[in-house]
Scaffold this motif. Structure first.
Motif, short mmCIF file in Angstrom:
data_model
loop_
_atom_site.label_atom_id
_atom_site.label_comp_id
_atom_site.label_asym_id
_atom_site.label_seq_id
_atom_site.Cartn_x
_atom_site.Cartn_y
_atom_site.Cartn_z
N GLY A 389 -1.65 -1.87 -19.60
CA GLY A 389 -2.62 -2.89 -19.25
C GLY A 389 -3.36 -3.48 -20.43
O GLY A 389 -4.38 -4.16 -20.26
N ARG A 390 -2.83 -3.27 -21.62
CA ARG A 390 -3.50 -3.76 -22.83
C ARG A 390 -2.88 -5.06 -23.35
O ARG A 390 -3.43 -5.69 -24.25
N VAL A 391 -1.74 -5.45 -22.82
CA VAL A 391 -1.10 -6.73 -23.09
C VAL A 391 -0.70 -7.32 -21.75
O VAL A 391 -0.23 -6.59 -20.87
N ARG A 392 -0.89 -8.61 -21.59
CA ARG A 392 -0.54 -9.25 -20.32
C ARG A 392 0.58 -10.28 -20.54
O ARG A 392 0.46 -11.17 -21.39
N GLU A 393 1.65 -10.12 -19.79
CA GLU A 393 2.73 -11.09 -19.85
C GLU A 393 2.36 -12.34 -19.05
O GLU A 393 2.07 -12.25 -17.86
N GLU A 394 2.39 -13.49 -19.70
CA GLU A 394 2.22 -14.76 -19.01
C GLU A 394 3.58 -15.36 -18.67
O GLU A 394 3.66 -16.27 -17.85
N ARG A 395 4.62 -14.85 -19.31
CA ARG A 395 6.00 -15.24 -19.03
C ARG A 395 6.83 -13.97 -18.90
O ARG A 395 6.77 -13.10 -19.78
N ALA A 396 7.58 -13.84 -17.84
CA ALA A 396 8.38 -12.63 -17.62
C ALA A 396 9.34 -12.42 -18.79
O ALA A 396 10.01 -13.35 -19.24
N GLY A 397 9.37 -11.18 -19.29
CA GLY A 397 10.25 -10.83 -20.39
C GLY A 397 9.67 -11.05 -21.76
O GLY A 397 10.31 -10.73 -22.77
N ALA A 398 8.44 -11.58 -21.84
CA ALA A 398 7.85 -11.88 -23.15
C ALA A 398 7.56 -10.62 -23.96
O ALA A 398 7.71 -10.62 -25.19
#
Length: 418
Positions: A389-398
């Motif tokens: 939960g410390r990085v959030r994907e705004e694009r799947a697979g990023a």
């Protein structure tokens, strides 16, 4: 209790150095008063404007120091760093925002100077994340049980035509700086050492009254080139029936070739009467255990976070390193201090070079500057940080793409403590 606003936070004058040093010792739970000899030695670290204190009614109650440093990034380039050290707050003045004020002043000055990152070695884990720092390297210490290692006790030395010799401090001061430069130019996470480092490491300048002179071993290749060096001490313990039970403790070991690394570790494990070797702080993927016929003889004694990094200039930091694949990634970086936040596009080419610039394009990953600082040297996984939960994907697979770009085949390592 003195109001916060009445506590003066500022760079110290040279005349205040003794009071500042006393506060530093109190904060680190050392004997408060230094001898004149040690105090004068430590004055060599004083740089006007970069030793900061907090003063309550004229008494120093918090300390902070920074100094110029170079940090090696992935690919071998170096960036200017603001190295933070000597951070204390006296127990009577905790929870008054003194560290926050000192840190804010220092990071603003570092940004103004053009430093790309700030660095530190954290004594306590929870403190520095709130200032944008993240643990970017790990260090591991092994204890080798020499009798279990499976080494041939008849072995006399390197079998590659090289040799190991013991030398004195003067030779280390002559040969060591060039050797370390070779190492740090190839080792992501390594930092520069100035002349004072070598003088203190060899006892020419003594910051502590109980300095114990180490032994210094130098490895030379068959062609006579210095490729490795180690400093170590040994105790004098004997067990029942007059059996030796001595421990060699490695203070530092520098090797720029696998042959030098092998020769120095095997030398340390072959010293008469030594039954244990403590490795000192090493890279977590160090070769040491697998240089032994029985790797289980090298037990992990400690493994912990080591070098913490705080980005000050995202564009220059990401542009300085190389990348493992071609690709494009847009990062939304949050920075509560307002020093490095923004949206940035990283473009990595097939030749490993990268270019970073601000962008208005849609973000692929959203993260705090501390998490970007953790990912930057290539040791951590964006996929793992996303799971936490410390990085959030705004694009799947990023996150998986970020790993392909950023991660390294060998782990970054900082050989120094500062």
């Amino acid at each position: 209790m003195t109001p916060r606003a009445d506590i003066d936070v500022r760079p110290i004058a040279e005349s205040e150095f003794a009071d500042w040093q006393r506060a530093l010792n109190i904060g680190f739970l050392r004997e408060p008063t230094l001898s004149e000899e040690v105090l004068e030695a430590r004055r060599e670290q004083f740089t006007p404007g970069r030793s900061v204190g907090a003063f309550d009614d004229g008494r120093c109650v918090a300390t902070f120091r920074s100094f110029a440093q170079e940090l090696t990034v992935v690919g071998g380039a170096t960036v200017p760093a603001d190295a933070v050290t000597n951070v204390t707050v006296t127990a009577t003045h905790r929870r008054r925002g003194l560290l926050t004020r000192m840190m804010a002043q220092d990071l603003a000055a570092a940004k103004e100077r053009g430093d790309v990152v700030a660095t530190l070695i954290a004594a306590e884990y929870p403190i520095y994340g709130r200032y944008g720092f993240g643990p970017a390297t790990t260090a591991t210490e092994w204890t080798v049980d020499v009798p279990r290692a499976g080494l041939d006790p008849r072995r006399a030395g390197p079998e590659d035509g090289g040799r190991v010799d013991l030398v004195g401090g003067e030779a280390v001061r002559k040969l060591g700086p060039e050797l370390h430069e070779r190492l740090r130019r190839a080792q992501p996470g390594a930092v520069s050492r100035d002349e004072l480092w070598w003088r203190t490491a060899t006892g020419a300048v003594r910051f502590h009254p109980t300095f114990q002179e180490p032994y210094y071993a130098v490895y030379r290749s068959a062609g006579g080139e210095v490729e490795g060096m180690a400093a170590y001490t040994a105790d004098d313990h004997w067990g029942d029936a007059k059996q030796p039970s001595n421990t060699a403790r490695v203070k530092w070991l520098t090797a720029v070739t696998p042959a030098a690394e092998r020769a120095l570790w095997l030398y340390l494990c072959s010293i008469d009467w030594v039954t244990r070797v403590r490795s000192g702080w090493r890279a977590p993927d160090d070769l040491l255990p697998h240089l032994l016929p029985d790797p289980r003889a090298a037990a992990v004694t400690t493994q912990a976070d080591w070098l913490w990094v705080r980005m000050l200039d995202v564009v220059r930091a990401l542009g300085a390193r190389t990348y493992g694949a071609a690709g494009s990634l847009v990062l939304e970086v949050t920075d509560r201090a307002g020093l490095a936040g923004g949206r940035y596009r990283l473009e990595a080419s097939a030749d490993g070079t990268g270019v970073c610039a601000p962008t208005t394009g849609s973000a692929d990953l959203a993260l705090d500057v501390a998490e970007l600082s953790v990912l930057w040297l290539g040791d951590e996984s964006a996929v793992r940080l996303a799971a936490l939960g410390r990085v959030r994907e705004e694009r799947a697979g990023a996150a998986r793409q970020a790993d392909a770009l950023l991660r390294t085949s060998r782990r970054p390592w900082c050989p120094d403590v500062f």
